[in-house]
Design a protein around this motif. Structure first.
Motif, PDB file in Angstrom:
ATOM      1  N   GLU A  29       0.833  -1.211   0.000  1.00  0.00           N
ATOM      2  CA  GLU A  29       0.000   0.000   0.000  1.00  0.00           C
ATOM      3  C   GLU A  29       0.866   1.260   0.000  1.00  0.00           C
ATOM      4  OE1 GLU A  29      -3.609   2.226   0.039  1.00  0.00           O
ATOM      5  OE2 GLU A  29      -2.977   0.243  -0.649  1.00  0.00           O
ATOM      6  N   ILE A  30       1.957   1.241   0.720  1.00  0.00           N
ATOM      7  CA  ILE A  30       2.864   2.385   0.729  1.00  0.00           C
ATOM      8  C   ILE A  30       3.412   2.634  -0.672  1.00  0.00           C
ATOM      9  CG2 ILE A  30       5.167   3.111   1.530  1.00  0.00           C
ATOM     10  CD1 ILE A  30       4.332   1.694   4.238  1.00  0.00           C
ATOM     11  N   GLY A  31       3.754   1.557  -1.372  1.00  0.00           N
ATOM     12  CA  GLY A  31       4.201   1.701  -2.758  1.00  0.00           C
ATOM     13  C   GLY A  31       3.120   2.271  -3.652  1.00  0.00           C
ATOM     14  N   ARG A  32       1.886   1.837  -3.433  1.00  0.00           N
ATOM     15  CA  ARG A  32       0.768   2.353  -4.242  1.00  0.00           C
ATOM     16  C   ARG A  32       0.530   3.838  -3.970  1.00  0.00           C
ATOM     17  NH1 ARG A  32      -4.924   3.116  -4.397  1.00  0.00           N
ATOM     18  NH2 ARG A  32      -4.969   3.167  -2.127  1.00  0.00           N
ATOM     19  N   LEU A  33       0.609   4.235  -2.704  1.00  0.00           N
ATOM     20  CA  LEU A  33       0.399   5.643  -2.363  1.00  0.00           C
ATOM     21  C   LEU A  33       1.487   6.529  -2.957  1.00  0.00           C
ATOM     22  CD1 LEU A  33      -0.699   5.247   1.375  1.00  0.00           C
ATOM     23  CD2 LEU A  33      -2.153   5.795  -0.595  1.00  0.00           C
ATOM     24  N   TRP A  34       2.716   5.997  -2.996  1.00  0.00           N
ATOM     25  CA  TRP A  34       3.794   6.762  -3.645  1.00  0.00           C
ATOM     26  C   TRP A  34       3.530   6.893  -5.138  1.00  0.00           C
ATOM     27  CZ3 TRP A  34       7.148   4.998  -7.484  1.00  0.00           C
ATOM     28  CH2 TRP A  34       8.105   5.926  -7.881  1.00  0.00           C
ATOM     29  N   GLN A  35       3.092   5.811  -5.753  1.00  0.00           N
ATOM     30  CA  GLN A  35       2.789   5.844  -7.184  1.00  0.00           C
ATOM     31  C   GLN A  35       1.729   6.892  -7.502  1.00  0.00           C
ATOM     32  OE1 GLN A  35       0.781   2.392  -8.633  1.00  0.00           O
ATOM     33  NE2 GLN A  35       0.959   2.946 -10.780  1.00  0.00           N
ATOM     34  N   LEU A  36       0.750   7.040  -6.606  1.00  0.00           N
ATOM     35  CA  LEU A  36      -0.334   8.005  -6.804  1.00  0.00           C
ATOM     36  C   LEU A  36       0.057   9.417  -6.362  1.00  0.00           C
ATOM     37  CD1 LEU A  36      -3.301   5.810  -5.499  1.00  0.00           C
ATOM     38  CD2 LEU A  36      -2.809   6.419  -7.880  1.00  0.00           C
ATOM     39  N   SER A  37       1.325   9.593  -5.937  1.00  0.00           N
ATOM     40  CA  SER A  37       1.832  10.883  -5.454  1.00  0.00           C
ATOM     41  C   SER A  37       1.093  11.370  -4.212  1.00  0.00           C
ATOM     42  CB  SER A  37       1.750  11.948  -6.566  1.00  0.00           C
ATOM     43  OG  SER A  37       2.545  11.590  -7.663  1.00  0.00           O
ATOM     44  N   GLN A  38       0.532  10.431  -3.450  1.00  0.00           N
ATOM     45  CA  GLN A  38      -0.150  10.793  -2.209  1.00  0.00           C
ATOM     46  C   GLN A  38       0.807  10.846  -1.029  1.00  0.00           C
ATOM     47  OE1 GLN A  38      -3.702   8.472  -1.555  1.00  0.00           O
ATOM     48  NE2 GLN A  38      -4.420   8.746  -3.658  1.00  0.00           N
ATOM     49  N   ILE A  39       1.981  10.246  -1.177  1.00  0.00           N
ATOM     50  CA  ILE A  39       3.049  10.401  -0.202  1.00  0.00           C
ATOM     51  C   ILE A  39       4.350  10.665  -0.956  1.00  0.00           C
ATOM     52  CG2 ILE A  39       1.941   8.890   1.489  1.00  0.00           C
ATOM     53  CD1 ILE A  39       3.968   6.710   0.757  1.00  0.00           C
ATOM     54  N   SER A  40       5.315  11.242  -0.274  1.00  0.00           N
ATOM     55  CA  SER A  40       6.596  11.575  -0.900  1.00  0.00           C
ATOM     56  C   SER A  40       7.565  10.397  -0.829  1.00  0.00           C
ATOM     57  CB  SER A  40       7.218  12.778  -0.191  1.00  0.00           C
ATOM     58  OG  SER A  40       7.587  12.428   1.141  1.00  0.00           O
ATOM     59  N   VAL A  41       8.664  10.530  -1.542  1.00  0.00           N
ATOM     60  CA  VAL A  41       9.720   9.517  -1.471  1.00  0.00           C
ATOM     61  C   VAL A  41      10.233   9.413  -0.035  1.00  0.00           C
ATOM     62  CG1 VAL A  41      12.056   8.927  -2.223  1.00  0.00           C
ATOM     63  CG2 VAL A  41      10.395   9.782  -3.876  1.00  0.00           C
ATOM     64  N   ALA A  42      10.371  10.573   0.631  1.00  0.00           N
ATOM     65  CA  ALA A  42      10.859  10.573   2.008  1.00  0.00           C
ATOM     66  C   ALA A  42       9.919   9.793   2.931  1.00  0.00           C
ATOM     67  CB  ALA A  42      11.019  12.005   2.515  1.00  0.00           C
ATOM     68  N   GLN A  43       8.604   9.982   2.762  1.00  0.00           N
ATOM     69  CA  GLN A  43       7.640   9.228   3.568  1.00  0.00           C
ATOM     70  C   GLN A  43       7.729   7.732   3.289  1.00  0.00           C
ATOM     71  OE1 GLN A  43       4.191  11.843   2.409  1.00  0.00           O
ATOM     72  NE2 GLN A  43       3.535  11.354   4.504  1.00  0.00           N
ATOM     73  N   GLU A  44       7.864   7.386   2.010  1.00  0.00           N
ATOM     74  CA  GLU A  44       7.984   5.972   1.640  1.00  0.00           C
ATOM     75  C   GLU A  44       9.207   5.353   2.296  1.00  0.00           C
ATOM     76  OE1 GLU A  44       9.533   2.567  -0.363  1.00  0.00           O
ATOM     77  OE2 GLU A  44      10.385   4.549  -0.671  1.00  0.00           O
ATOM     78  N   HIS A  45      10.321   6.071   2.262  1.00  0.00           N
ATOM     79  CA  HIS A  45      11.552   5.561   2.873  1.00  0.00           C
ATOM     80  C   HIS A  45      11.400   5.427   4.390  1.00  0.00           C
ATOM     81  CE1 HIS A  45      14.494   6.632  -0.632  1.00  0.00           C
ATOM     82  NE2 HIS A  45      13.533   5.814  -0.984  1.00  0.00           N
ATOM     83  N   PHE A  46      10.753   6.425   5.015  1.00  0.00           N
ATOM     84  CA  PHE A  46      10.551   6.364   6.465  1.00  0.00           C
ATOM     85  C   PHE A  46       9.722   5.151   6.846  1.00  0.00           C
ATOM     86  CE2 PHE A  46       7.863   7.015  10.138  1.00  0.00           C
ATOM     87  CZ  PHE A  46       8.786   7.339  11.129  1.00  0.00           C
ATOM     88  N   CYS A  47       8.621   4.935   6.137  1.00  0.00           N
ATOM     89  CA  CYS A  47       7.728   3.822   6.457  1.00  0.00           C
ATOM     90  C   CYS A  47       8.443   2.482   6.315  1.00  0.00           C
ATOM     91  CB  CYS A  47       6.494   3.864   5.557  1.00  0.00           C
ATOM     92  SG  CYS A  47       5.405   5.284   5.846  1.00  0.00           S
TER      93      CYS A  47
END
Length: 362
Positions: free
Chosen positions: A185-203
């Protein structure tokens, strides 16, 4: 010219072709410079090269679905950066035009057939389904865990995991029903630009830290008979899925040697020999690394000290095309850790049975 030869030629030419495609697109669409600035030109070149790489790998392994899935993914990703489906279609048609002008005649029609499928894909509306669903086992906990990570509340996220364990959940349940779907889901949210790369890395880093904190609860210290060596191919950086797979094997009584990302092929072969591995698990997330997986498997097969080992593959491209493992020369594929353990056990049992038959015949 074969599929493999066509794919390999295109991989080698991708950088130069991408430069020409970018110049054509900015000539055809001068407004792009105003919309995205000079950085946009660089991104167009990168995206064009990625598309050519994905196209080349799809041709190389005879799997058009890999390219069409990539185009669907790319269309969704670019929309978050205000790049329209029309902009993408123009880019793909310029790729087609450039291939018609520049690429080798013997393989042109083969490559263009695959490309046409991608161009067709830009005309369809795709809906990216979510991976966290409260109707699934531990769905409520997964939703709460995901939200805690997105809010940067790492300790709260760990508390959710502890609470589920105290209520009777197994570590394997946590891996399968909470960690895995939230990572997807985190990958999907990044793909949709709903979270940033930094958020994806943090999670991702937070989940890796929580996994480490769980080790004392289950880690087996006694030497085990069956041995797994696990590594990502080439320069792959997406390693958390492979790490969880290695952990599940350990929970099932295997000795596991998790090597992670950026392992040179020679070092992997050395590790298989040193640890006397029975099975090697190779993870591929990026489709344009498939040729590297194929080369690595060939090396393992042809090295005297590792030729006996059973080879399993997994990751995004193999989930798209479940028969792809045969093309790259592996012994098996599994979509998840639980399935991987079962297949690995089956491969070793089959190997043992074949050895016994051979001894009887002798």
């Amino acid at each position: 010219m074969t599929h493999q030869e066509a794919g390999e030629r295109l991989l080698k030419a991708a950088g130069e072709l991408a430069d020409k495609i970018t110049e054509k697109q900015y000539t055809l669409q001068p407004d792009l410079l105003e919309r995205f600035g000079e950085n946009g030109r660089m991104r167009t070149q990168q995206d064009s090269q990625y598309s050519l790489n994905y196209l080349a790998e799809s041709v190389l392994v005879k799997s058009p679905n890999l390219f069409t899935h990539y185009i669907s993914w790319l269309k969704t990703l670019l929309a978050g950066y205000h790049v329209s489906a029309d902009d993408l279609a123009i880019n793909l048609n310029l790729i087609k035009e450039t291939l018609e002008e520049e690429f080798d005649d013997a393989s042109k029609s083969l490559v263009l057939d695959y490309l046409e499928m991608g161009i067709y894909q830009t005309q369809h509306h795709d809906v990216a389904q979510g991976f966290v669903n409260e109707s699934l086992p531990y769905g409520h906990a997964a939703k709460s865990y995901l939200q805690a990570l997105l809010d940067s509340r790492r300790q709260e996220a760990f508390g959710i995991i502890e609470a589920e364990l105290e209520s009777g959940a197994s570590i394997r349940d946590i891996y399968r029903y909470i960690f895995q779907p939230t990572q997807y889901e985190i990958g999907r949210l990044w793909q949709l630009s709903q979270i940033s790369v930094a958020q994806e890395h943090f999670c991702t880093a937070a989940t890796q830290a929580i996994i480490s904190r769980l080790y004392p609860r289950w880690l087996i210290h006694e030497p085990q008979q069956k041995k797994l060596v696990a590594a990502c191919v080439g320069s792959e950086q997406h390693e958390i899925g492979l790490r969880m797979l290695a952990d599940v094997f350990e929970m099932e009584g295997w000795d596991t040697y998790y090597l992670g990302a950026n392992v040179p092929n020679g070092s992997l072969l050395e590790a298989i020999e040193r640890h006397q591995g029975d099975v090697v698990a190779i993870s591929v997330t990026m489709t344009f690394h498939l040729h590297l997986a194929k080369e690595l498997i060939h090396m393992i097969r042809n090295h005297p000290a590792t030729s006996h080992v059973k080879i399993m593959v997994g990751g995004y491209p193999f989930n798209i095309d479940p028969e792809l493992w045969r093309t790259v020369g592996a012994d098996g594929y599994a979509p998840g850790a639980d399935e991987a353990v079962a297949i690995a056990e089956s491969l070793l049992a089959q190997q043992s049975a074949n050895c016994n038959v051979g001894m009887i015949r002798e």
